[in-house]
Design an enzyme around this catalytic site. Structure first.
Site, PDB file in Angstrom:
ATOM      1  CG  LEU A 287      -1.937  -1.111   1.371  1.00 20.62           C
ATOM      2  CD1 LEU A 287      -2.650  -1.047   2.711  1.00 20.62           C
ATOM      3  CD2 LEU A 287      -2.943  -1.025   0.227  1.00 20.62           C
ATOM      4  CG  ASP A 288       0.425   4.286  -2.901  1.00 24.38           C
ATOM      5  OD1 ASP A 288       1.200   3.444  -3.386  1.00 24.38           O
ATOM      6  OD2 ASP A 288      -0.466   4.869  -3.533  1.00 24.38           O
ATOM      7  CB  ILE A 289       4.056   6.211   2.339  1.00 24.02           C
ATOM      8  CG1 ILE A 289       4.458   6.555   3.769  1.00 24.02           C
ATOM      9  CG2 ILE A 289       3.882   7.464   1.486  1.00 24.02           C
ATOM     10  CD1 ILE A 289       5.872   7.077   3.923  1.00 24.02           C
TER      11      ILE A 289
END
Ligand code: URA
Length: 239
Positions: A104-106
């Site tokens: 998942l993106d940051i």
């Protein structure tokens, strides 16, 4: 099957630090196959031998399956030079063994599975298996029925056209709330799908991966082990 030091096995199972579990052995509270252990460094095969603490036999878990509600600001990796990673949120005995299943993106929150089961991980990530992922998102701008139809056809991005995606509008306005289900997991995919229509994702949370739903009782940063039912369902078997 691997032979491991008794003190390491006990520490990994949460009976304290190596130093603390050495004490347990010294106090004669550990038995291996019915015999009191005297050497914390003795080698055992945890899957095959019966290790007991205070006469309570332990069940050794080789496989770890953890559901994390990923908070924003942490990286979906096992190590990173600058940022905290998702495994840093877990207890040491798990952190050293598991890897995140996908990324998942940051700034993305929500469901992230972590495991040391490479086979399951591979199956869930394999493009051939088309495991669907569902997200809740807030979008800057008005999401309309036209977007729903466009997503259902697949969205053309610079490098590929996505598989058909299900878009559900929860509310539409200057900021819209939606749910979207996609079948791939390409880099920034949801953000890029909306960007293709000039819309910006301002909040993104994964709520489901295949049969596995995020446990809404987990606060961001909290985790728990999967239940047997969740695991069987993920593997495609009903109990
Ligand atoms: N799509 C994105 O854009 N980001 C994520 O983190 C997951 C899916």
């Amino acid at each position: 099957m691997k032979r491991e030091r008794l003190d390491k096995v006990l520490a990994n199972m949460g009976f304290g630090t190596r130093k603390e579990v050495k004490q347990l052995v010294k106090q004669g509270r550990i038995t291996v196959d019915g015999t009191t252990a005297t050497d914390p460094g003795m080698h055992v095969i945890p899957e095959e031998q019966e290790i007991s603490v205070d006469d309570e036999p332990l069940t050794y878990k080789r496989w770890i399956y953890v559901m994390l509600n990923k908070p924003p600001g942490v990286i979906s990796a096992t190590e990173d030079a600058r940022h905290e990673t998702v495994v840093d949120l877990l207890p040491y005995e798990w952190a050293t063994k598991v890897h995140p299943v996908g990324r998942l993106d940051i700034d993305t929150e929500g469901l992230l599975l972590l495991t040391n089961d490479g086979q399951l991980s591979h199956n869930l990530l394999s493009p051939k298996k088309k495991v669907d992922k569902e997200y809740f998102a807030r979008i800057e701008g008005r999401v309309t029925e036209q977007h729903v139809q466009a997503f259902a056809k697949g969205v053309e991005l610079e490098d590929f056209t996505t598989l058909p995606a299900r878009l559900e509008i929860l509310s539409s306005g200057d900021v819209s709330e939606i749910k979207v289900t996609i079948m791939e997991g390409k880099f920034h995919q949801v953000k890029r799908m909306f960007a293709a229509f000039g819309l910006q994702v301002i909040y993104l949370k994964r709520i489901r991966m295949g049969s596995l739903h995020l446990d809404e009782s987990l606060e961001p940063g909290e985790y728990r082990e999967l239940t047997e039912e969740e695991l069987d369902a993920l593997r495609g078997r009903e109990r």
